[in-house]
Design a protein around this motif. Structure first.
Motif, mmCIF file in Angstrom:
data_model
loop_
_atom_site.group_PDB
_atom_site.id
_atom_site.type_symbol
_atom_site.label_atom_id
_atom_site.label_comp_id
_atom_site.label_asym_id
_atom_site.label_seq_id
_atom_site.Cartn_x
_atom_site.Cartn_y
_atom_site.Cartn_z
ATOM 1 N N SER A 138 2.748 10.854 13.820
ATOM 2 C CA SER A 138 2.917 9.591 12.845
ATOM 3 C C SER A 138 2.350 8.291 13.514
ATOM 4 N N LEU A 139 1.523 7.625 12.677
ATOM 5 C CA LEU A 139 1.160 6.237 13.223
ATOM 6 C C LEU A 139 1.773 5.246 12.514
ATOM 7 N N THR A 140 2.205 5.419 11.334
ATOM 8 C CA THR A 140 3.017 4.108 10.628
ATOM 9 C C THR A 140 4.217 4.727 10.094
ATOM 10 N N GLY A 147 -8.124 0.066 16.543
ATOM 11 C CA GLY A 147 -7.393 1.309 16.409
ATOM 12 C C GLY A 147 -7.736 1.988 15.034
ATOM 13 N N LEU A 148 -7.696 1.302 13.933
ATOM 14 C CA LEU A 148 -8.100 1.610 12.702
ATOM 15 C C LEU A 148 -9.267 2.428 12.474
ATOM 16 N N PHE A 149 -10.603 1.616 13.175
ATOM 17 C CA PHE A 149 -11.791 2.094 13.164
ATOM 18 C C PHE A 149 -11.932 3.412 13.883
ATOM 19 N N SER A 196 -9.653 5.675 14.483
ATOM 20 C CA SER A 196 -8.937 6.655 13.921
ATOM 21 C C SER A 196 -9.808 7.299 12.904
ATOM 22 N N ILE A 197 -10.556 6.275 12.137
ATOM 23 C CA ILE A 197 -11.468 6.852 10.956
ATOM 24 C C ILE A 197 -12.729 7.710 11.584
ATOM 25 N N TRP A 198 -13.312 6.985 12.561
ATOM 26 C CA TRP A 198 -14.475 7.656 13.331
ATOM 27 C C TRP A 198 -13.902 8.948 13.989
ATOM 28 N N THR A 247 1.088 16.052 9.549
ATOM 29 C CA THR A 247 0.307 14.986 9.974
ATOM 30 C C THR A 247 -0.110 14.049 8.800
ATOM 31 N N PRO A 248 -0.532 12.670 9.273
ATOM 32 C CA PRO A 248 -0.843 11.943 8.186
ATOM 33 C C PRO A 248 -2.439 12.515 7.708
ATOM 34 N N VAL A 249 -2.832 12.269 6.384
ATOM 35 C CA VAL A 249 -4.317 12.518 6.217
ATOM 36 C C VAL A 249 -5.105 11.153 6.687
ATOM 37 N N TRP A 250 -6.105 11.628 7.489
ATOM 38 C CA TRP A 250 -7.142 10.503 7.942
ATOM 39 C C TRP A 250 -8.354 10.765 7.340
ATOM 40 N N ALA A 251 -9.098 10.063 6.610
ATOM 41 C CA ALA A 251 -10.304 10.340 6.102
ATOM 42 C C ALA A 251 -10.583 11.802 5.618
ATOM 43 N N PHE A 252 -9.760 12.118 4.786
ATOM 44 C CA PHE A 252 -9.623 13.668 4.343
ATOM 45 C C PHE A 252 -9.631 14.706 5.392
ATOM 46 N N SER A 253 -9.038 14.302 6.404
ATOM 47 C CA SER A 253 -9.171 15.173 7.740
ATOM 48 C C SER A 253 -7.494 14.928 8.199
ATOM 49 N N CYS A 303 1.611 17.325 4.916
ATOM 50 C CA CYS A 303 0.881 16.028 5.423
ATOM 51 C C CYS A 303 1.690 15.120 4.432
ATOM 52 N N THR A 304 1.290 13.580 4.768
ATOM 53 C CA THR A 304 1.382 12.601 3.968
ATOM 54 C C THR A 304 0.360 11.701 3.841
ATOM 55 N N LEU A 305 -0.088 11.320 2.559
ATOM 56 C CA LEU A 305 -1.382 10.697 2.109
ATOM 57 C C LEU A 305 -0.921 9.530 1.381
ATOM 58 N N ARG A 306 -2.055 8.620 1.114
ATOM 59 C CA ARG A 306 -1.789 7.692 -0.001
ATOM 60 C C ARG A 306 -2.212 8.321 -1.275
ATOM 61 N N LYS A 358 3.335 12.211 -0.896
ATOM 62 C CA LYS A 358 2.495 10.868 -1.096
ATOM 63 C C LYS A 358 3.197 9.508 -0.428
ATOM 64 N N ASP A 359 2.692 8.504 0.013
ATOM 65 C CA ASP A 359 3.302 7.404 0.381
ATOM 66 C C ASP A 359 4.229 6.731 -0.251
ATOM 67 N N ARG A 360 4.020 6.895 -1.864
ATOM 68 C CA ARG A 360 4.976 6.090 -2.604
ATOM 69 C C ARG A 360 6.345 7.107 -2.649
HETATM 70 C C1 FMN Z 1 -7.385 5.735 9.642
HETATM 71 C C2 FMN Z 1 -6.575 6.240 8.128
HETATM 72 C C3 FMN Z 1 -7.404 7.035 7.244
HETATM 73 C C4 FMN Z 1 -6.670 7.344 6.026
HETATM 74 N N1 FMN Z 1 -7.254 8.387 5.137
HETATM 75 C C5 FMN Z 1 -6.748 8.559 3.926
HETATM 76 C C6 FMN Z 1 -7.254 9.431 3.024
HETATM 77 O O1 FMN Z 1 -8.540 9.892 3.372
HETATM 78 N N2 FMN Z 1 -6.671 9.851 1.927
HETATM 79 C C7 FMN Z 1 -5.293 9.367 1.505
HETATM 80 O O2 FMN Z 1 -4.970 9.629 0.776
HETATM 81 N N3 FMN Z 1 -4.610 8.533 2.555
HETATM 82 C C8 FMN Z 1 -5.623 8.191 3.735
HETATM 83 N N4 FMN Z 1 -4.839 7.466 4.559
HETATM 84 C C9 FMN Z 1 -3.403 6.715 4.275
HETATM 85 C C10 FMN Z 1 -2.275 7.808 4.976
HETATM 86 O O3 FMN Z 1 -2.696 9.092 5.149
HETATM 87 C C11 FMN Z 1 -0.977 7.539 4.708
HETATM 88 O O4 FMN Z 1 -0.519 6.464 4.631
HETATM 89 C C12 FMN Z 1 0.069 8.406 5.390
HETATM 90 O O5 FMN Z 1 1.408 8.297 4.995
HETATM 91 C C13 FMN Z 1 0.330 7.518 6.894
HETATM 92 O O6 FMN Z 1 1.029 8.483 7.465
HETATM 93 P P1 FMN Z 1 1.947 7.740 8.855
HETATM 94 O O7 FMN Z 1 2.699 6.754 8.360
HETATM 95 O O8 FMN Z 1 2.991 8.837 9.457
HETATM 96 O O9 FMN Z 1 1.105 7.447 10.027
HETATM 97 C C14 FMN Z 1 -5.369 7.094 5.856
HETATM 98 C C15 FMN Z 1 -4.775 6.144 6.818
HETATM 99 C C16 FMN Z 1 -5.255 5.802 7.744
HETATM 100 C C17 FMN Z 1 -4.701 4.938 8.973
#
Ligand code: FMN
Length: 161
Positions: free
Chosen positions: A10-12, A44-46, A48-50, A77-83, A106-109, A135-137
């Motif tokens: 978890s990052l955030t 760090g954000l860039f 992570s995406i890379w 895992t959190p979702v990062w760039a669909f991965s 997984c958690t995601l936006r 989902k985050d919300r």
């Molecule tokens: C580098 C990065 C890439 C992300 N890519 C996506 C994405 O592709 N789709 C999505 O729905 N959310 C995306 N998010 C949002 C995170 O998946 C979401 O906020 C997640 O709950 C974060 O989990 P954490 O708080 O445990 O780190 C991204 C966040 C980061 C930091």
């Protein structure tokens, strides 16, 4: 033998929050995947995406536990760039041979969980017992109870079988 362990990155904080809820509901152990390098700030954000886009690995610190001691590992895992997040990819590569049966969350936006679960299945070399998307919300409003409960019940049923 302890039946289950929740292993997450978890990052955030969102994935951590879900991991804690699951660990409590399943009476499971819990273990965070940690890394030696900070992901603070824009750099760090860039990075992570890379890493996520390129399916790259990121160095992680060794786990304090051996996953093979458990019957089930619930990997989050959190979702990062669909991965999946790169530290989770590294964990799955490093510990593949030590994994018991697995379940994923997984958690995601907004979107990306289908490709993430597919990647995780491939990296783990086995089909998960169940998958959960939060989902985050839902995390922030604490309204993730219903789906999380269904996931937990499926895992508890398997553990009892
Ligand atoms: C580098 C990065 C890439 C992300 N890519 C996506 C994405 O592709 N789709 C999505 O729905 N959310 C995306 N998010 C949002 C995170 O998946 C979401 O906020 C997640 O709950 C974060 O989990 P954490 O708080 O445990 O780190 C991204 C966040 C980061 C930091």
């Amino acid at each position: 033998m302890v039946p289950a362990i929740v292993i997450y990155y978890s990052l955030t904080g969102n994935t951590r929050q879900v991991a804690r809820v699951l660990a409590e509901r399943l009476s499971a152990d819990i273990q965070e995947i940690t890394e030696p390098t900070s992901r603070q700030g824009l750099k760090g954000l860039f990075r992570s995406i890379w890493q996520a886009r390129g399916k790259r690995l990121a160095p992680i610190l060794p786990l304090a536990v051996d996953p093979s001691r458990y019957r089930l590992a619930i990997i989050g895992t959190p979702v990062w760039a669909f991965s999946m997040a790169s530290p989770v990819r590294s964990f799955l590569v490093d510990y593949r041979e030590k994994l018991p049966r697995v379940a994923f969350f997984c958690t995601l936006r907004s979107s990306g969980s289908a490709s993430v679960f597919q990647e995780m299945e491939q990296a783990a070399g086995q089909k998960p017992l169940a998958c959960l998307t939060v989902k985050d919300r839902e995390v922030t409003s604490n309204s993730f109870t219903e789906a999380t409960e269904k996931f937990a019940v499926a895992l508890l049923t398997w553990l009892k079988g």
